[in-house]
Design a protein around this motif. Structure first.
Motif, PDB file in Angstrom:
ATOM      1  N   ILE A 292      -1.696  11.177   1.293  1.00  0.00           N
ATOM      2  CA  ILE A 292      -2.228  12.520   1.536  1.00  0.00           C
ATOM      3  C   ILE A 292      -1.650  13.493   0.501  1.00  0.00           C
ATOM      4  O   ILE A 292      -2.356  14.373   0.001  1.00  0.00           O
ATOM      5  N   GLN A 293      -0.367  13.301   0.122  1.00  0.00           N
ATOM      6  CA  GLN A 293       0.248  14.158  -0.900  1.00  0.00           C
ATOM      7  C   GLN A 293      -0.508  14.032  -2.229  1.00  0.00           C
ATOM      8  O   GLN A 293      -0.813  15.024  -2.884  1.00  0.00           O
ATOM      9  N   MET A 294      -0.844  12.784  -2.616  1.00  0.00           N
ATOM     10  CA  MET A 294      -1.543  12.574  -3.893  1.00  0.00           C
ATOM     11  C   MET A 294      -2.946  13.175  -3.864  1.00  0.00           C
ATOM     12  O   MET A 294      -3.402  13.744  -4.863  1.00  0.00           O
ATOM     13  N   GLU A 295      -3.622  13.039  -2.731  1.00  0.00           N
ATOM     14  CA  GLU A 295      -4.963  13.644  -2.608  1.00  0.00           C
ATOM     15  C   GLU A 295      -4.906  15.144  -2.823  1.00  0.00           C
ATOM     16  O   GLU A 295      -5.724  15.733  -3.533  1.00  0.00           O
ATOM     17  N   ILE A 296      -3.917  15.784  -2.168  1.00  0.00           N
ATOM     18  CA  ILE A 296      -3.814  17.244  -2.252  1.00  0.00           C
ATOM     19  C   ILE A 296      -3.358  17.665  -3.657  1.00  0.00           C
ATOM     20  O   ILE A 296      -3.836  18.669  -4.194  1.00  0.00           O
ATOM     21  N   GLU A 297      -2.473  16.876  -4.263  1.00  0.00           N
ATOM     22  CA  GLU A 297      -2.071  17.164  -5.643  1.00  0.00           C
ATOM     23  C   GLU A 297      -3.286  17.134  -6.576  1.00  0.00           C
ATOM     24  O   GLU A 297      -3.470  18.036  -7.400  1.00  0.00           O
ATOM     25  N   ASP A 298      -4.108  16.090  -6.437  1.00  0.00           N
ATOM     26  CA  ASP A 298      -5.301  15.975  -7.298  1.00  0.00           C
ATOM     27  C   ASP A 298      -6.195  17.193  -7.144  1.00  0.00           C
ATOM     28  O   ASP A 298      -6.712  17.732  -8.123  1.00  0.00           O
TER      29      ASP A 298
ATOM     30  N   LEU B 142       6.978  -2.712   8.951  1.00  0.00           N
ATOM     31  CA  LEU B 142       5.776  -3.140   8.224  1.00  0.00           C
ATOM     32  C   LEU B 142       4.548  -3.230   9.124  1.00  0.00           C
ATOM     33  O   LEU B 142       3.435  -2.987   8.689  1.00  0.00           O
ATOM     34  N   ARG B 143       4.771  -3.553  10.396  1.00  0.00           N
ATOM     35  CA  ARG B 143       3.608  -3.654  11.311  1.00  0.00           C
ATOM     36  C   ARG B 143       2.902  -2.307  11.414  1.00  0.00           C
ATOM     37  O   ARG B 143       1.690  -2.220  11.554  1.00  0.00           O
ATOM     38  N   PHE B 144       3.696  -1.227  11.310  1.00  0.00           N
ATOM     39  CA  PHE B 144       3.113   0.117  11.326  1.00  0.00           C
ATOM     40  C   PHE B 144       2.498   0.437   9.963  1.00  0.00           C
ATOM     41  O   PHE B 144       1.334   0.850   9.877  1.00  0.00           O
ATOM     42  N   LEU B 145       3.262   0.184   8.895  1.00  0.00           N
ATOM     43  CA  LEU B 145       2.835   0.613   7.546  1.00  0.00           C
ATOM     44  C   LEU B 145       1.612  -0.139   7.042  1.00  0.00           C
ATOM     45  O   LEU B 145       0.801   0.415   6.307  1.00  0.00           O
ATOM     46  N   GLN B 146       1.469  -1.423   7.446  1.00  0.00           N
ATOM     47  CA  GLN B 146       0.367  -2.225   6.915  1.00  0.00           C
ATOM     48  C   GLN B 146      -0.992  -1.754   7.424  1.00  0.00           C
ATOM     49  O   GLN B 146      -2.028  -2.230   6.975  1.00  0.00           O
ATOM     50  N   GLN B 147      -0.999  -0.805   8.351  1.00  0.00           N
ATOM     51  CA  GLN B 147      -2.286  -0.312   8.860  1.00  0.00           C
ATOM     52  C   GLN B 147      -2.944   0.689   7.912  1.00  0.00           C
ATOM     53  O   GLN B 147      -4.080   1.091   8.124  1.00  0.00           O
ATOM     54  N   PHE B 148      -2.195   1.099   6.862  1.00  0.00           N
ATOM     55  CA  PHE B 148      -2.740   2.175   6.014  1.00  0.00           C
ATOM     56  C   PHE B 148      -3.135   1.685   4.625  1.00  0.00           C
ATOM     57  O   PHE B 148      -2.464   0.886   4.051  1.00  0.00           O
TER      58      PHE B 148
ATOM     59  N   SER C 276       0.854  -1.176   0.000  1.00  0.00           N
ATOM     60  CA  SER C 276       0.000   0.000   0.000  1.00  0.00           C
ATOM     61  C   SER C 276       0.897   1.236   0.000  1.00  0.00           C
ATOM     62  O   SER C 276       2.078   1.135   0.312  1.00  0.00           O
ATOM     63  N   LEU C 277       0.324   2.356  -0.369  1.00  0.00           N
ATOM     64  CA  LEU C 277       1.108   3.588  -0.396  1.00  0.00           C
ATOM     65  C   LEU C 277       1.302   4.093   1.029  1.00  0.00           C
ATOM     66  O   LEU C 277       0.420   3.954   1.879  1.00  0.00           O
ATOM     67  N   HIS C 278       2.468   4.675   1.268  1.00  0.00           N
ATOM     68  CA  HIS C 278       2.755   5.277   2.560  1.00  0.00           C
ATOM     69  C   HIS C 278       1.718   6.371   2.844  1.00  0.00           C
ATOM     70  O   HIS C 278       1.298   7.074   1.925  1.00  0.00           O
TER      71      HIS C 278
END
Ligand code: 2NL
Length: 340
Positions: A114-120, A334-340, A107-109
């Motif tokens: 949030i960066q991609m959302e704001i860019e869009d 990964l335990r942190f990142l996989q939550q998103f 998944s994306l960090h």
């Protein structure tokens, strides 16, 4: 005569059963001895020729032999089945606590998301998304932003200076300076990316953090334009209308400069630990671009003006997900990142 034959047969059959090396060998013995056309059935037929008294004795003996052989056969068969099962259990053993094989979806960090959302959002409002070097010149990072030569931000305690006089950009503002140098006005641009400060790392400070700055240059741009775009931005980020207020804030590159606060989205303004009981949360610095900044980049401040803002993406992600330690974001855990 027949009795000897039977007991010899029994001994031989039992020996062969216990000596059988495979289920196939065992089955061959069974067919040969116990089968419909086997030795036992053959003897059984021969008994018809015996005298009745002898026949009864031989019959009993034959039955006992048959039962003994059948029992031995069953036991040996079960031994083979048990061995086969154990071989399979050893071979097909799996550790259910291991990760499943194959490609696992990533998944994306959260900062990228949030960066991609704001860019869009800004692209839909007519803004360019610009990129620039992370190793910058002192001119683009400080001078062009009206930051005085003796300003403390230039100090080695805040800036990673390189031995050649260049530096790691301390904000993404130099990207916008390069934008003004390169593209003629009117101009709408955002500059997302990494910035670096010489911080002692703790739960709320990182040497590397993510920012997104934005700028609009046009004729007669006012604080009303700034507020419209900031409210549109915040509606996108928080997925609801938010109440904002402006306080005066000083930054050399804007005049007037503001700190934009939002009414706390957790308590709605009544006071809670997130807003430290004030009802407001400081969100982003912004303002109208200082005429000196326009002039340094070759724009005539009599013709053009604009607004600019800076948004800390790292802080925004921490607010959105209630993350209390900034170091988790770059930990690669990964335990942190996989939550998103
Ligand atoms: C920050 C910085 C702000 C800007 C950044 C800006 C850039 C140019 C001209 C004028 Cl080229 N302004 N950027 C404006 C206001 C605030 O904040 O460190 N934000 C987290």
């Amino acid at each position: 005569m027949m009795e000897t034959e039977i007991s010899e047969l029994e001994t031989k059959a039992l020996d062969r059963i216990s000596a059988a090396h495979s289920p196939q060998e065992l089955e061959a013995v069974r067919v040969e001895v116990l089968g419909r056309k086997g030795i036992l059935s053959h003897i059984s037929k021969d008994m018809g020729k015996l005298a009745p008294e002898e026949r009864a004795r031989a019959g009993k003996l034959l039955n006992a032999a048959k039962q003994a052989i059948e029992g031995a056969f069953e036991r040996r068969k079960q031994e083979f089945e048990k061995t086969a099962l154990n071989v399979r259990l050893d071979a097909e053993w799996i550790d259910l606590t291991l990760p499943a094989p194959g490609v696992r979806p990533g998944s994306l960090h959260p900062i990228t998301q949030i960066q991609m959302e704001i860019e869009d959002l800004f692209v839909s409002l007519g803004f360019m998304v610009l990129d620039g070097p992370e190793v910058e010149t002192e001119f683009h990072n400080f001078d062009a932003l009206n930051i005085a030569p003796e300003h403390p931000a230039r100090d080695a305690q805040d800036t990673f200076w390189l031995t050649d006089g260049n530096l790691l950009r301390t904000h993404t503002s130099p990207v916008q300076v390069r934008g003004m140098e390169r593209f003629p006005p009117p101009l709408r641009m955002i500059a997302p990316g990494r910035a670096f400060r010489n911080e002692s790392v703790d739960a709320s400070h990182e040497h590397t953090f993510y920012q997104l700055e934005g700028m609009m240059i046009d004729r007669d741009v006012s604080v009303a334009h700034l507020l419209y775009f900031m409210k549109t931005l915040l509606k996108e980020i928080f997925r609801r209308e938010v109440t904002v207020r402006l306080r005066p804030g000083f930054f050399p590159f804007v005049e007037p400069g503001f700190e934009l606060d939002i009414q706390c989205v957790i308590c709605g303004g009544s006071g809670c630990p997130v807003c430290k009981q004030s009802g407001w949360v400081e969100l982003l610095p912004c303002g109208l671009v200082n005429p000196n900044v326009l002039r340094i980049s070759g724009l005539d401040p009599e013709k053009w003006n604009g607004f600019a803002f800076g948004l800390g993406l790292t802080r925004l992600v921490m607010m959105r997900y209630g993350i209390d330690d900034i170091r988790l974001l770059q930990s690669g855990d990964l335990r942190f990142l996989q939550q998103f």
